[in-house]
Scaffold this active site. Sequence first.
Site, mmCIF file in Angstrom:
data_model
loop_
_atom_site.group_PDB
_atom_site.id
_atom_site.type_symbol
_atom_site.label_atom_id
_atom_site.label_comp_id
_atom_site.label_asym_id
_atom_site.label_seq_id
_atom_site.Cartn_x
_atom_site.Cartn_y
_atom_site.Cartn_z
ATOM 1 N N GLY A 12 0.749 -1.210 0.035
ATOM 2 C CA GLY A 12 0.095 0.025 -0.015
ATOM 3 C C GLY A 12 0.800 1.341 -0.125
ATOM 4 N N GLN A 16 -1.925 7.714 0.912
ATOM 5 C CA GLN A 16 -1.647 8.798 1.775
ATOM 6 C C GLN A 16 -0.555 8.521 2.957
ATOM 7 O OE1 GLN A 16 -4.505 9.973 4.351
ATOM 8 N NE2 GLN A 16 -3.699 11.873 4.704
ATOM 9 N N ASP A 38 2.782 -2.010 -4.135
ATOM 10 C CA ASP A 38 1.387 -1.517 -4.461
ATOM 11 C C ASP A 38 0.696 -2.219 -5.730
ATOM 12 O OD1 ASP A 38 -1.106 0.145 -4.413
ATOM 13 O OD2 ASP A 38 -0.054 1.447 -2.701
ATOM 14 N N TYR A 146 -15.689 -1.555 6.217
ATOM 15 C CA TYR A 146 -14.177 -1.218 6.551
ATOM 16 C C TYR A 146 -14.041 -1.407 8.097
ATOM 17 C CZ TYR A 146 -10.436 1.968 7.475
ATOM 18 O OH TYR A 146 -9.036 2.492 7.549
ATOM 19 N N LYS A 150 -11.414 -3.947 9.988
ATOM 20 C CA LYS A 150 -10.529 -3.606 10.935
ATOM 21 C C LYS A 150 -10.625 -4.382 12.300
ATOM 22 C CE LYS A 150 -7.991 -1.141 8.386
ATOM 23 N NZ LYS A 150 -6.448 -1.742 8.106
ATOM 24 N N ILE A 176 -6.258 11.034 9.169
ATOM 25 C CA ILE A 176 -4.863 11.672 8.955
ATOM 26 C C ILE A 176 -4.743 12.852 7.963
ATOM 27 C CG2 ILE A 176 -2.493 10.976 8.328
ATOM 28 C CD1 ILE A 176 -3.575 9.561 10.917
HETATM 29 N N1 SER Z 1 -9.448 7.885 7.863
HETATM 30 C C1 SER Z 1 -10.145 6.671 7.512
HETATM 31 C C2 SER Z 1 -11.411 6.903 6.860
HETATM 32 O O1 SER Z 1 -12.205 8.097 6.785
HETATM 33 C C3 SER Z 1 -10.655 6.205 8.949
HETATM 34 O O2 SER Z 1 -9.611 5.208 9.297
HETATM 35 O O3 SER Z 1 -12.001 6.108 6.189
#
Ligand code: SER
Length: 325
Positions: A12, A16, A38, A146, A150, A176
Site C-alpha cells: 500500500g 496517503q 502497491d 471497513y 478492522k 490523517i
Molecule cells: N481515515 C479513515 C476513513 O475515513 C479512517 O480510518 O476511512
Amino acid sequence: MAKETKRVLMTGAAGQIGSELAQALRAKYGRDNVLVTDVVRPPAVLAESGPFELVDVTNRSALDGLIGKFGADTVYHLAALLSATGEKNPQKAWDVNMNGLYNILEIGRARGLVRIFSPSSIAVFGPSTPRERTPQDTVLGPSTMYGVTKVAGELLADYYVRKYGLDVRGCRYPGIISHLTLPGGGTTDYAVAIYYEAVKHGRYTCFLREDTRLPMMYMPDCLKCTLDLMDADFARLSYHAGFNVTAMSFSAGELAAEIRKHVPGFEVRYEPDFRQAIADSWPASIDDSAARAEWDWKPDYDLAAMTVDMLAALRARYAAGTLGV
Ligand code: SER
C-alpha cells in the site's frame, strides 16, 4: 535481546500514509533496505528512490515470493480499502482487507518475520460506542465493512501474537491530514481537501455537517506514532494490534474557522452525503492513555500548528504549479 528490523517490505505504498512512511523508513533503514509495493505505481519520487514492485496483497504466492527474494524481516502492511470506498464495494473491501492481512500473517508465521505493522482505525467503533474520550476497551460494533474488517483484523493479529508469538503491532489511526499524497476513499478526507481548496479557490463544499466532530492527527505525528510503536519494547505492551491514538478533535466548522484566520473570506458550504452516517457512527474524541503509558505516545501538533504548516506547504506547491487545478 529483541530481533531487529533490517529489511522492510511495505504494501500500500502509493497511499496517503504509505507514501510518506516509506520515505521515513528509507531514511531510517537505508533506501535499498525498504521495498515498496502497491497495485499501482507510487509517485515517481518514491518509485525512483529505492526498490519498488507491483503486487496484489490478495496473491499470497506473489507476496511470499517478493518477501523471500528481498529477504524482508519486517512488513508494514498498509494496503486497504477505506470506509467510503468500502461501502461502495463491500465485497472487495473484505477481500483486500481480510485476505491481504491473513496472507501477511501466514507469511509472517511461516517465515518467522521479526515484526509486522498492521494499522487499525477509529472505524472499529460504532453507534453504540461511547462517543467522547472513547476508551481503549469498549464496545466496538462498527457499521461499515471497513470497520468490520478492522475489528476482525485486530482480533486476528492479536491471535497470531498469542498463538504463534508473532510480533504484530497496530494503532487505531484517526483521520490523517497531510499535504503530499491525497487520501483516497475515506470519511475523514474532507479535512485534507478543505486545505487544498482553501489555497486554490478560497472556498470548499464539505460532505459532512458543520458540527461533525472527529479525532484527527497530522502526518508528522502519524509517522512518529507508527515508528515509535514499532520500536517499543515488546515486554511493555499489553495491547498489540489496536492501540487508541489521537492528537486532536475538531468539527468541520472549527477547522474552517481556523483556516479562515489565514485565508480571509474562506467560504465553506455544507452538503452532507452518505459519509455523514459513517462519521456519525465514529467517536468525537479518543482516550489514548494506553498508548501513552505503554510506548510513550505523545503528539506534537494541535489544530493551530497543523494549519500553519499545511497552508505553508500547500501555498509553496501552488506557487510552484504542482498542486493541480
Ligand atoms: N481515515 C479513515 C476513513 O475515513 C479512517 O480510518 O476511512
